[in-house]
Design a protein around this motif. Structure first.
Motif, PDB file in Angstrom:
ATOM      1  N   LYS A  18      -7.897  10.747  -9.664  1.00 62.54           N
ATOM      2  CA  LYS A  18      -8.172  12.246  -9.022  1.00 62.54           C
ATOM      3  C   LYS A  18      -9.687  12.316  -9.269  1.00 62.54           C
ATOM      4  CE  LYS A  18      -3.785  13.927  -9.987  1.00 62.54           C
ATOM      5  NZ  LYS A  18      -3.054  15.129 -10.742  1.00 62.54           N
ATOM      6  N   LEU A  19     -10.236  11.712 -10.328  1.00 59.68           N
ATOM      7  CA  LEU A  19     -11.744  12.546 -10.491  1.00 59.68           C
ATOM      8  C   LEU A  19     -12.948  11.309  -9.923  1.00 59.68           C
ATOM      9  CD1 LEU A  19     -12.021  13.301 -14.376  1.00 59.68           C
ATOM     10  CD2 LEU A  19     -11.602  14.716 -12.238  1.00 59.68           C
ATOM     11  N   ILE A  20     -12.313  10.141  -9.441  1.00 59.46           N
ATOM     12  CA  ILE A  20     -13.417   9.146  -8.908  1.00 59.46           C
ATOM     13  C   ILE A  20     -12.911   8.784  -7.517  1.00 59.46           C
ATOM     14  CG2 ILE A  20     -14.045   8.306 -11.042  1.00 59.46           C
ATOM     15  CD1 ILE A  20     -12.029   5.909 -10.735  1.00 59.46           C
ATOM     16  N   MET A  21     -12.191   9.640  -6.711  1.00 63.09           N
ATOM     17  CA  MET A  21     -11.567   9.346  -5.463  1.00 63.09           C
ATOM     18  C   MET A  21     -12.627   9.177  -4.380  1.00 63.09           C
ATOM     19  SD  MET A  21      -9.727  12.687  -4.160  1.00 63.09           S
ATOM     20  CE  MET A  21      -8.257  12.854  -5.507  1.00 63.09           C
ATOM     21  N   THR A  22     -14.000   9.687  -4.666  1.00 63.99           N
ATOM     22  CA  THR A  22     -14.909   9.615  -3.654  1.00 63.99           C
ATOM     23  C   THR A  22     -15.444   8.099  -3.643  1.00 63.99           C
ATOM     24  OG1 THR A  22     -16.448  10.723  -5.400  1.00 63.99           O
ATOM     25  CG2 THR A  22     -15.362  12.018  -3.644  1.00 63.99           C
ATOM     26  N   HIS A  23     -15.447   7.524  -4.522  1.00 65.98           N
ATOM     27  CA  HIS A  23     -15.836   5.925  -4.711  1.00 65.98           C
ATOM     28  C   HIS A  23     -14.998   5.122  -3.969  1.00 65.98           C
ATOM     29  CE1 HIS A  23     -19.006   6.799  -7.686  1.00 65.98           C
ATOM     30  NE2 HIS A  23     -18.093   7.735  -8.469  1.00 65.98           N
ATOM     31  N   HIS A  24     -15.284   4.015  -3.673  1.00 64.78           N
ATOM     32  CA  HIS A  24     -14.435   2.930  -2.945  1.00 64.78           C
ATOM     33  C   HIS A  24     -13.670   2.099  -4.228  1.00 64.78           C
ATOM     34  CE1 HIS A  24     -13.887  -1.039  -0.713  1.00 64.78           C
ATOM     35  NE2 HIS A  24     -12.924  -0.457  -0.750  1.00 64.78           N
ATOM     36  N   LEU A  25     -12.144   2.546  -4.177  1.00 61.00           N
ATOM     37  CA  LEU A  25     -11.432   2.048  -5.304  1.00 61.00           C
ATOM     38  C   LEU A  25     -10.603   0.931  -4.818  1.00 61.00           C
ATOM     39  CD1 LEU A  25     -10.114   5.642  -6.490  1.00 61.00           C
ATOM     40  CD2 LEU A  25     -12.382   4.355  -7.233  1.00 61.00           C
ATOM     41  N   VAL A  26     -10.420   0.046  -5.608  1.00 56.81           N
ATOM     42  CA  VAL A  26      -9.721  -1.186  -5.497  1.00 56.81           C
ATOM     43  C   VAL A  26      -8.638  -1.420  -6.656  1.00 56.81           C
ATOM     44  CG1 VAL A  26      -9.141  -3.866  -5.109  1.00 56.81           C
ATOM     45  CG2 VAL A  26     -11.398  -2.564  -4.084  1.00 56.81           C
ATOM     46  N   VAL A  27      -7.589  -1.128  -6.319  1.00 59.05           N
ATOM     47  CA  VAL A  27      -6.338  -0.949  -7.500  1.00 59.05           C
ATOM     48  C   VAL A  27      -5.572  -2.360  -7.463  1.00 59.05           C
ATOM     49  CG1 VAL A  27      -4.626   0.127  -8.217  1.00 59.05           C
ATOM     50  CG2 VAL A  27      -6.149   1.589  -7.388  1.00 59.05           C
ATOM     51  N   LEU A  28      -5.447  -3.034  -8.514  1.00 57.11           N
ATOM     52  CA  LEU A  28      -4.647  -4.208  -8.940  1.00 57.11           C
ATOM     53  C   LEU A  28      -3.337  -3.760  -9.320  1.00 57.11           C
ATOM     54  CD1 LEU A  28      -4.694  -7.169  -9.324  1.00 57.11           C
ATOM     55  CD2 LEU A  28      -5.108  -6.922 -11.548  1.00 57.11           C
ATOM     56  N   THR A  29      -2.321  -4.069  -8.553  1.00 54.03           N
ATOM     57  CA  THR A  29      -1.008  -3.581  -8.819  1.00 54.03           C
ATOM     58  C   THR A  29       0.055  -4.466  -8.362  1.00 54.03           C
ATOM     59  OG1 THR A  29       0.680  -1.910  -8.287  1.00 54.03           O
ATOM     60  CG2 THR A  29      -1.035  -2.530  -6.543  1.00 54.03           C
ATOM     61  N   ARG A  30       1.201  -4.783  -9.049  1.00 54.26           N
ATOM     62  CA  ARG A  30       2.075  -5.865  -8.682  1.00 54.26           C
ATOM     63  C   ARG A  30       2.716  -5.362  -7.879  1.00 54.26           C
ATOM     64  NH1 ARG A  30       4.407  -6.215 -14.856  1.00 54.26           N
ATOM     65  NH2 ARG A  30       3.923  -4.209 -14.501  1.00 54.26           N
ATOM     66  N   ASP A  31       3.035  -4.144  -7.160  1.00 59.46           N
ATOM     67  CA  ASP A  31       3.661  -3.683  -6.162  1.00 59.46           C
ATOM     68  C   ASP A  31       2.719  -2.578  -5.247  1.00 59.46           C
ATOM     69  OD1 ASP A  31       5.685  -2.289  -4.346  1.00 59.46           O
ATOM     70  OD2 ASP A  31       7.061  -2.249  -5.745  1.00 59.46           O
ATOM     71  N   VAL A  33       3.301  -1.388  -2.438  1.00 54.62           N
ATOM     72  CA  VAL A  33       3.960  -0.301  -1.524  1.00 54.62           C
ATOM     73  C   VAL A  33       4.048   1.013  -2.432  1.00 54.62           C
ATOM     74  CG1 VAL A  33       6.161   0.427  -0.387  1.00 54.62           C
ATOM     75  CG2 VAL A  33       4.749  -1.730   0.031  1.00 54.62           C
ATOM     76  N   ALA A  34       4.523   0.478  -3.799  1.00 51.98           N
ATOM     77  CA  ALA A  34       5.133   1.773  -4.791  1.00 51.98           C
ATOM     78  C   ALA A  34       3.815   2.371  -5.181  1.00 51.98           C
ATOM     79  CB  ALA A  34       5.772   1.221  -5.946  1.00 51.98           C
ATOM     80  N   ALA A  35       2.789   1.489  -5.602  1.00 58.37           N
ATOM     81  CA  ALA A  35       1.461   2.180  -5.642  1.00 58.37           C
ATOM     82  C   ALA A  35       0.951   3.205  -4.911  1.00 58.37           C
ATOM     83  CB  ALA A  35       0.442   1.039  -6.225  1.00 58.37           C
ATOM     84  N   GLN A  36       0.841   2.785  -3.590  1.00 60.52           N
ATOM     85  CA  GLN A  36       0.603   3.648  -2.446  1.00 60.52           C
ATOM     86  C   GLN A  36       1.320   4.825  -2.547  1.00 60.52           C
ATOM     87  OE1 GLN A  36       0.452   1.617   1.358  1.00 60.52           O
ATOM     88  NE2 GLN A  36      -1.108   3.043   2.006  1.00 60.52           N
ATOM     89  N   HIS A  37       2.572   4.967  -2.803  1.00 58.42           N
ATOM     90  CA  HIS A  37       3.228   6.140  -2.562  1.00 58.42           C
ATOM     91  C   HIS A  37       3.051   7.035  -3.856  1.00 58.42           C
ATOM     92  CE1 HIS A  37       6.636   8.949  -2.343  1.00 58.42           C
ATOM     93  NE2 HIS A  37       6.818   8.654  -3.640  1.00 58.42           N
ATOM     94  N   GLN A  38       2.777   6.374  -5.147  1.00 58.80           N
ATOM     95  CA  GLN A  38       2.505   7.067  -6.447  1.00 58.80           C
ATOM     96  C   GLN A  38       0.996   7.764  -6.220  1.00 58.80           C
ATOM     97  OE1 GLN A  38       3.360   5.589 -10.406  1.00 58.80           O
ATOM     98  NE2 GLN A  38       4.183   3.664  -9.184  1.00 58.80           N
ATOM     99  N   LEU A  39       0.116   6.994  -5.324  1.00 56.44           N
ATOM    100  CA  LEU A  39      -1.464   7.288  -5.380  1.00 56.44           C
ATOM    101  C   LEU A  39      -1.624   7.988  -4.103  1.00 56.44           C
ATOM    102  CD1 LEU A  39      -3.129   4.448  -6.936  1.00 56.44           C
ATOM    103  CD2 LEU A  39      -2.431   6.548  -8.110  1.00 56.44           C
ATOM    104  N   HIS A  41      -2.149  10.956  -3.330  1.00 56.27           N
ATOM    105  CA  HIS A  41      -3.107  12.218  -3.477  1.00 56.27           C
ATOM    106  C   HIS A  41      -4.740  11.659  -3.217  1.00 56.27           C
ATOM    107  CE1 HIS A  41      -2.673  10.547  -7.290  1.00 56.27           C
ATOM    108  NE2 HIS A  41      -3.919  10.565  -7.768  1.00 56.27           N
ATOM    109  N   ILE A  42      -4.826  10.276  -3.067  1.00 58.04           N
ATOM    110  CA  ILE A  42      -6.106   9.667  -2.901  1.00 58.04           C
ATOM    111  C   ILE A  42      -6.327   9.444  -1.445  1.00 58.04           C
ATOM    112  CG2 ILE A  42      -7.722   7.887  -3.581  1.00 58.04           C
ATOM    113  CD1 ILE A  42      -6.908   9.349  -5.859  1.00 58.04           C
ATOM    114  N   HIS A  43      -7.396   9.810  -0.997  1.00 61.36           N
ATOM    115  CA  HIS A  43      -7.856   9.504   0.494  1.00 61.36           C
ATOM    116  C   HIS A  43      -7.599   8.127   0.744  1.00 61.36           C
ATOM    117  CE1 HIS A  43      -9.846   9.563   4.386  1.00 61.36           C
ATOM    118  NE2 HIS A  43      -9.701  10.798   4.441  1.00 61.36           N
ATOM    119  N   SER A  44      -6.834   7.583   1.800  1.00 51.50           N
ATOM    120  CA  SER A  44      -6.588   6.172   2.156  1.00 51.50           C
ATOM    121  C   SER A  44      -7.749   5.445   2.459  1.00 51.50           C
ATOM    122  CB  SER A  44      -5.402   5.953   3.105  1.00 51.50           C
ATOM    123  OG  SER A  44      -5.862   6.482   4.139  1.00 51.50           O
TER     124      SER A  44
END
Length: 304
Positions: A18-31, A33-39, A41-44
Motif C-alpha cells: 500500500k505504501l509503495i504502490m506508485t513503484h513498478h512492483l513484481v510480486v513472486l507468488t505461487r498462485d 490468481v489468488a494474489a491478484q485477488h488479495q492485492l 487495492h493495488i493499481h494493476s
C-alpha cells in the motif's frame, strides 16, 4: 523504482505494498490468481506477478528486492518436518535471489531481507541492540542466523543489504494480536508464566514505514531491530491489552502448560527479548507508536 517482492500476500507484505504502490512492483507468488485477488487495492498498471525466478539469469532489471517470504513460524508445533519447511521456505528463495544478484552486471542497489528478533535468543533483562550476538542453542537463532548469512552474500559495492530483525508485529488483520483478542474479550487473558519475559512488539504501521525508510536511505545496511523503542514484559503487555479491552485480568498460563502444548516452539513465548531499535533511531526514523497503550488503542479501534 522497479521492485521485486517475495511474501507480498503475507500480513506485512500486503500492508507494505500500500505504501509503495506508485513503484513498478513484481510480486513472486505461487498462485498469481489468488494474489491478484488479495492485492486488488493495488493499481494493476503498477503490478505484475511471477510464479518463479527460474526464467531469470540476473536481476539487472530491478532497482531493489524486498524478501519477506517464509512459512509462518508460530502456526504449528515444531515437528522435524515443520522445522524443515520453516528453514527451506526462507533459505532457498533467499539463496536464489542472492545467486541472481551475484550474476547481475547492474544488480539491484538494495536488498532488504527478512529475519527476526529470535536471532538473539533469550537474554533475560539485558537490553538488546544490533551489536548483541545471538545464542546458538535455540531453533529461532539457527533459522535466523543462517537466513542472514545467506542474504549477506548479496552485499557488494553495488548492492547494500538490510536485514529485518522483526519483533511481534501487531495488526488487526492477523498475527499474534488477532489470536489474542478472543480469549481476552472473553475475560480469559493473562500473562504466560510469571510474565517477566520481555515482549518486543511493533505496530504494523511502523513496521512497513520502517521498511520504506530503509529502502529510501542509501546509507542503511546490516541488521535492524524492527521493534518499538519501549518493549514491555509479557505481564505488562497482558495487563495493557485487558485494560484496553475493558476486560478482567485474573488468569495466567503456567510455563509448564505452554511447554507441554507447544513443545520447543514455546521459546517464542518464553524467551525474554528486551529489544531496542537503536540503528533505526540513529538513522533518524521516527516511530508513530513508541508506547504500547496508544498502539493497542489504535489497533483495537480498527477492529470495531
Amino acid at each position: 523504482m522497479k521492485i521485486l517482492i517475495t511474501g507480498g500476500t503475507g500480513l506485512i507484505g500486503k500492508e507494505l505494498l500500500k505504501l509503495i504502490m506508485t513503484h513498478h512492483l513484481v510480486v513472486l507468488t505461487r498462485d498469481p490468481v489468488a494474489a491478484q485477488h488479495q492485492l486488488s487495492h493495488i493499481h494493476s498498471a503498477n503490478l505484475n506477478f511471477i510464479e518463479s525466478l527460474d526464467a531469470y539469469r540476473s536481476l539487472d532489471d530491478f532497482d531493489a528486492v524486498i524478501n519477506l517470504a517464509g512459512e509462518p513460524i508460530a502456526d504449528k508445533r515444531w515437528s522435524k518436518q515443520q522445522k524443515r519447511r520453516i528453514c527451506d521456505s526462507r533459505w532457498a528463495i533467499t539463496q536464489q535471489i542472492v545467486t541472481l544478484i551475484q550474476a547481475s552486471e547492474h544488480p539491484p542497489h538494495t536488498f532488504i531481507s527478512g529475519s527476526a528478533v529470535g536471532y538473539y535468543g533469550d537474554h533475560k533483562n539485558d537490553v538488546i541492540d544490533e551489536t548483541v550476538e545471538g545464542h546458538n542453542n535455540s531453533f529461532s537463532h539457527y533459522v535466523c542466523s543462517n537466513w542472514e548469512k545467506i542474504a549477506l552474500g548479496a552485499q557488494s559495492d553495488k548492492t547494500r543489504v538490510c536485514l529485518l530483525r522483526t519483533g511481534v508485529v501487531l495488526s488487526p488483520e492477523g498475527g499474534a494480536l488477532k489470536k489474542m483478542l478472543l480469549p481476552y474479550q472473553l475475560g480469559l487473558g493473562g500473562p504466560i508464566g510469571r510474565g517477566r519475559q520481555y515482549f518486543p512488539w511493533i505496530h504494523m504501521i511502523d513496521m512497513v514505514r520502517a521498511i520504506v525508510y530503509l529502502l529510501e536511505h542509501p546509507s542503511a545496511s546490516g541488521p535492524f531491530n524492527m521493534s518499538a523503542p519501549h518493549p514491555v514484559t509479557n505481564k505488562a503487555f497482558s495487563q495493557c491489552l485487558a485494560h484496553t479491552l475493558k476486560r478482567p485480568h485474573i488468569l495466567f498460563t503456567p510455563t509448564s502448560a505452554i511447554k507441554l502444548v507447544m513443545g520447543q516452539s514455546s521459546e517464542l513465548l518464553l524467551d525474554s527479548l528486551r529489544v531496542k531499535p537503536k540503528k533505526l533511531i540513529d538513522l533518524g526514523f521516527q516511530f508513530h507508536f513508541c508506547r504500547l497503550e496508544p498502539a493497542l488503542k489504535h489497533l483495537i479501534h480498527q477492529t470495531h
